[in-house]
Design an enzyme around this catalytic site. Structure first.
Site, short mmCIF file in Angstrom:
data_model
loop_
_atom_site.label_atom_id
_atom_site.label_comp_id
_atom_site.label_asym_id
_atom_site.label_seq_id
_atom_site.Cartn_x
_atom_site.Cartn_y
_atom_site.Cartn_z
N ARG A 91 0.61 -1.25 -0.16
CA ARG A 91 -0.03 -0.13 -0.09
C ARG A 91 0.85 1.30 0.21
O ARG A 91 0.43 2.33 0.04
CB ARG A 91 -1.00 -0.07 1.33
CG ARG A 91 -2.40 -0.86 1.08
CD ARG A 91 -2.93 -0.82 2.28
NE ARG A 91 -3.29 0.37 2.86
CZ ARG A 91 -3.80 0.72 4.03
NH1 ARG A 91 -3.92 -0.16 4.91
NH2 ARG A 91 -3.89 1.96 4.52
N LYS A 109 1.73 -2.06 4.60
CA LYS A 109 1.71 -0.58 4.65
C LYS A 109 2.74 -0.11 5.67
O LYS A 109 2.95 -0.24 6.81
CB LYS A 109 0.26 0.12 4.66
CG LYS A 109 -0.36 -0.14 6.05
CD LYS A 109 -0.21 0.64 7.12
CE LYS A 109 -0.67 1.98 7.01
NZ LYS A 109 -0.85 2.80 8.30
N HIS A 121 1.26 -16.12 3.60
CA HIS A 121 -0.11 -16.42 3.48
C HIS A 121 -1.05 -15.45 4.45
O HIS A 121 -0.81 -15.53 5.67
CB HIS A 121 -0.55 -17.63 3.61
CG HIS A 121 0.58 -18.81 3.32
ND1 HIS A 121 0.77 -19.26 2.04
CD2 HIS A 121 1.64 -19.45 4.11
CE1 HIS A 121 1.72 -20.20 2.04
NE2 HIS A 121 2.16 -20.16 3.34
N TYR A 124 -1.20 -9.28 7.83
CA TYR A 124 -1.27 -7.97 7.59
C TYR A 124 -0.40 -7.32 8.36
O TYR A 124 0.01 -7.70 9.57
CB TYR A 124 -2.58 -7.34 8.08
CG TYR A 124 -2.85 -5.86 8.27
CD1 TYR A 124 -2.86 -5.30 7.25
CD2 TYR A 124 -2.69 -5.21 9.55
CE1 TYR A 124 -2.81 -3.98 7.15
CE2 TYR A 124 -2.58 -3.84 9.43
CZ TYR A 124 -2.62 -3.25 8.20
OH TYR A 124 -2.42 -1.83 8.51
N ALA A 138 0.62 -18.38 8.57
CA ALA A 138 -0.59 -18.06 7.83
C ALA A 138 -1.47 -17.50 8.88
O ALA A 138 -1.53 -17.79 9.76
CB ALA A 138 -1.15 -19.28 7.32
N ASN A 144 -2.21 -2.64 14.25
CA ASN A 144 -1.46 -1.33 14.35
C ASN A 144 -2.33 -0.06 15.09
O ASN A 144 -1.94 0.92 15.10
CB ASN A 144 -1.11 -0.88 12.99
CG ASN A 144 -2.03 -0.61 12.25
OD1 ASN A 144 -3.07 -1.07 12.14
ND2 ASN A 144 -1.69 0.06 10.87
#
Length: 221
Positions: A91, A109, A121, A124, A138, A144
């Site tokens: 991102r 990000k 897999h 985030y 995974a 965050n």
């Protein structure tokens, strides 16, 4: 109990030369997070040797494999020999080191992945730093943002007021987080430490340890 490391130099020993000045200047690793945008911009303005532009603002090294369905939003830097798998979503303001795996259906990000990191897999990783050869199983999530939106406090040997609203996870070199672990905002995992699957991690975990549950931690034998 093993040492409760929290300083940048204690968590990361294998930092690429182009990032070392930034890591050396930060006593604590979360101090790097607000500077990632600036770091990426500087590296794009002064491209590393052997790197080329995939498109404006996206700098890639040699032998990078990028799946057709992956999305990379500038600015971003992808290191030599890294694999970006199907459905990956980068991102922006992301630095991925050499020989990393950016996994299928995973999102990144404002983060730094040092060399040989594997997030294979459904991960985030936001506002986070993953050390050399760190691995996320995974479904591992680096959460965050607190539910109340307040600034994040690092719960270590004392309370560290960061002044930052968003901090994901800081995982030291060789840290390994099991499948579907949730690293709550501001979690720090020490070098060579393993986090069991399904763990709701919170606070600071010492190096060379096994995290069996949120508050059950044993030293590696």
């Amino acid at each position: 109990m093993n040492k409760l490391n929290i300083k940048t130099k204690e968590l990361f020993e294998n930092v690429p030369s182009y990032l070392k000045p930034y890591f050396d200047a930060a006593e604590y690793p979360w101090e790097i997070l607000p500077k990632i945008k600036e770091i990426v911009a500087n590296l794009i303005a002064n491209p590393l040797e052997g790197y080329t532009f995939l498109e404006e603002g996206v700098l890639v090294g040699k032998d990078v494999k990028i799946a057709k369905t992956a999305t990379i939003v500038a600015p971003a830097i992808i290191g030599h020999g890294t694999e970006i798998r199907p459905g990956a979503f980068i991102r922006g303001n992301v630095i991925v080191g050499e020989k990393c795996v950016v996994g299928n259906s995973s999102e990144f990000k404002n983060c730094i992945l040092l060399d040989s990191v594997q997030c294979p897999h459904y991960n985030y990783v936001g506002d986070s730093i993953l050390g050399y050869k760190a691995h996320t199983g995974a479904g591992t999530v680096c959460s965050n943002l607190k539910s109340d939106g307040k600034n994040i406090v690092i719960h270590g040997d004392k309370e560290y007021e960061t002044g930052l609203r968003k901090i994901g996870a800081i995982v030291g070199d060789y840290g390994d987080c099991g499948c579907n672990a949730v690293l709550n905002p501001g979690t720090i995992v020490g070098k060579h430490t393993q986090v069991y699957p399904l763990t709701r991690a919170r606070g600071v975990y010492p190096e060379n340890s096994i995290v069996k549950d949120t508050r059950i931690v044993v030293a590696k034998q």
